[in-house]
Every structure is written in structure tokens, then in C-alpha cells.
Design an enzyme around this catalytic site. Sequence first.
Site, PDB file in Angstrom:
ATOM      1  N   LYS A 156      15.076  84.753 -89.165  1.00  0.00           N
ATOM      2  CA  LYS A 156      13.989  85.296 -88.340  1.00  0.00           C
ATOM      3  C   LYS A 156      12.713  85.262 -89.174  1.00  0.00           C
ATOM      4  CE  LYS A 156      13.832  88.999 -84.969  1.00  0.00           C
ATOM      5  NZ  LYS A 156      13.474  88.205 -83.796  1.00  0.00           N
TER       6      LYS A 156
HETATM    7  N1  PY5 Z   1      15.875  84.297 -80.104  1.00  0.00           N
HETATM    8  C1  PY5 Z   1      14.689  84.561 -80.659  1.00  0.00           C
HETATM    9  C2  PY5 Z   1      13.779  83.449 -80.993  1.00  0.00           C
HETATM   10  C3  PY5 Z   1      14.334  85.895 -80.927  1.00  0.00           C
HETATM   11  O1  PY5 Z   1      13.151  86.163 -81.498  1.00  0.00           O
HETATM   12  C4  PY5 Z   1      15.211  86.936 -80.570  1.00  0.00           C
HETATM   13  C5  PY5 Z   1      14.842  88.359 -80.835  1.00  0.00           C
HETATM   14  C6  PY5 Z   1      16.441  86.608 -79.977  1.00  0.00           C
HETATM   15  C7  PY5 Z   1      16.749  85.268 -79.769  1.00  0.00           C
HETATM   16  C8  PY5 Z   1      17.462  87.646 -79.644  1.00  0.00           C
HETATM   17  O2  PY5 Z   1      18.039  88.139 -80.809  1.00  0.00           O
HETATM   18  P1  PY5 Z   1      18.611  89.618 -80.923  1.00  0.00           P
HETATM   19  O3  PY5 Z   1      19.532  89.783 -79.777  1.00  0.00           O
HETATM   20  O4  PY5 Z   1      19.318  89.644 -82.205  1.00  0.00           O
HETATM   21  O5  PY5 Z   1      17.454  90.537 -80.840  1.00  0.00           O
HETATM   22  N2  PY5 Z   1      13.472  88.630 -80.725  1.00  0.00           N
HETATM   23  C9  PY5 Z   1      12.852  89.853 -81.160  1.00  0.00           C
HETATM   24  C10 PY5 Z   1      13.516  91.082 -80.583  1.00  0.00           C
HETATM   25  O6  PY5 Z   1      13.441  92.110 -81.230  1.00  0.00           O
HETATM   26  C11 PY5 Z   1      11.435  89.911 -80.675  1.00  0.00           C
HETATM   27  C12 PY5 Z   1      10.445  89.129 -81.370  1.00  0.00           C
HETATM   28  C13 PY5 Z   1       9.078  89.293 -80.801  1.00  0.00           C
HETATM   29  O7  PY5 Z   1      14.061  91.035 -79.477  1.00  0.00           O
END
Ligand code: PY5
Length: 309
Positions: A156
Site C-alpha cells: 500500500k
Molecule cells: N484496493 C485498493 C487499491 C485499496 O486502496 C484498498 C483499500 C483495497 C483494495 C481494499 O483493501 P482492504 O480491504 O484491505 O481495505 N483502500 C483504503 C481503505 O482504507 C482507502 C484508500 C483511500 O479502504
Amino acid sequence: MVKNKYAFFRGEIRPIEEAKVSIMTSALHYGTGVFEGIRAFWNKEEEELFVFRMREHYLRLLRSARILLIDIPYSADELCHITLELLRREGFREDVYIRPIAFKSGEEIGVRLHNLESELAIFAVPFQLYLPEGGIRVMVSSWRRVEDNAIPARAKITGAYVNSALAKTEAYLAGFDEAIVLNEDGHVAEGSAENIFIVREGTLITPPVTANILEGITRHTVISLAQDLGIPVEERPVDRTELYVAEEVFLCGTAAGLSPVVEVDRRKIGTGKPGPIFLRLQELYENVVRGKVEKYRSWCTPVYSSPAR
Ligand code: PY5
């Protein structure tokens, strides 16, 4: 208006006003930071705040840091402990979003990962709805997902979010709620900040971890919950046009939660309403994250009644 009072920064919990960095910070120039998004959910009945899958998020932060050669001088358990302390100091009694970030803090002009100090900060803010509720309209972006050999999506990385921001804003300016990005090979990767699932003939399908996706924790949660509900799950490459003919499509992520997609590229998905498999998963998810399902209680760390207190 800032609603949080503190941040963990330079080894201590301090007033948020003191948690500032210099304009010469390397990561500001080159995107060389890694971060997490973690949510804590307020449970009214128990008057308790539960942090969801906190340890898994910190393990992912440490893996992201390893890829960028960022040295985080804490273990996942220590990071969990610091986060609980921070949340107790804030005293939140509502849903919150926790943002840890580790970055190259050296104040030098050269672009590199080696021989640069790093810093870690954690803050938490009251949660704000990330996507509209009730069903979103999405478009397939003209931007492609960053490749593992360019900027690894499984980490990330702050700089990789330029890719997400380009896709998200293109979709917004075109009148959509969210973007779906394809890989360089033309297969579906994910949303700008969410993983994606489709349903075909009753089977839940999601792109594999080798499709230049973030290895989402909500994605993992959805797969576990689906297996519990007896819904078959497949991880395999997904074609763009499978989105158009799927019975259901939904996105999932920490910030977004489970979000039903009702339209892709102006084609209605299924009946144009959130589908039955989505609704079953969403109901269970909402109960799981608030610590209401015994089987998954270990995923929820209580903030105020933690035994470690
Ligand atoms: N894919 C991307 C590119 C992401 O940024 C996120 C999470 C996910 C998938 C989902 O991952 P997880 O389920 O582990 O959260 N994005 C961040 C979030 O906190 C937000 C970034 C602005 O949901």
C-alpha cells in the site's frame, strides 16, 4: 474541521498540531511511503469500540514497508498496542478510521530508498461515508493498474495512489461514482480503492492476488464469510465483459465496506438493484465488524475493555 486531538508521531502520542513534517521530506516528493486504512466500529449495545482485523492490517503495513525498505521499529503487536492507547486518549464513541503511515523522512534531494531515515505516524478520525449507499454506478477506467514490476500494488504505497486518483477523478468527472481499473493485460484488477467481486451462476468470483491488486483484508473477510454461507468462491482472472453479464457486482474495502454496483459502463447489472448474494454477505459483514458474531469475535479488538489495559 479537525475532530481528532492526537497523533502517534516520533515515538509518542502528541497533540495533532505537533505532528508536522518538513516540506523537504523525501516521501512528499517521491511517494515513498506506505500506509494502512483500518476501521473501528462502535457497538451501541455494548458501549464498546471494536477495531477490525487490526493485527492483519499491521502485518500488511510491515510487508509493504519491507518492499520499500522502510524500517518500522515496532512489531505488529506493538503497533496494535499503540493504536489502542491512541483511541483511548481520543475517547471516540462512534465509527472511526485509523490511518497509520510510514515514510522516508530524510530531507535530501536524491531519489532512492537506501540510506534515508523513516518515520511512522498514526492518527484516527471519525469515519465518513466513502461511497454513496444503495448502489453505485461505475465505469471502466481508461487508466491501467500499476504493474507489480512498476509499482507493486500488493504494497500500500502512497505513490501508487496517483494511479487510483487519476482513475477516480476521471470517473467522477464523467458522472460516475467509482472506477474499475484493468491490468495491462486487459483483465479486471480492482476499483480505485476497493477489491471487486462478481457473481456468475451463483458463484462468487474475484481476481487472484497476482492480478496487480491490493491483497485486501475485506476481500479475505468476504471470502471467509461466503464460505460460511455455503456460497462457492473462485479466484481467477475476470474479463471486462464479464462485468456486463454478471448477475451481481460489488466492491469491498475498509473505507468502502461492501458496496453494490448497479451499473457498469451504463449497462445495468442484474435487476439494477443490490443482488441477493450481496445482501446476505453485507448483513453478515455488518454484524461481524461490530463484534456481534461469536465465531468472528477474535477479529474485533475491544478498545475500552481490552485485557491488556
Ligand atoms: N484496493 C485498493 C487499491 C485499496 O486502496 C484498498 C483499500 C483495497 C483494495 C481494499 O483493501 P482492504 O480491504 O484491505 O481495505 N483502500 C483504503 C481503505 O482504507 C482507502 C484508500 C483511500 O479502504
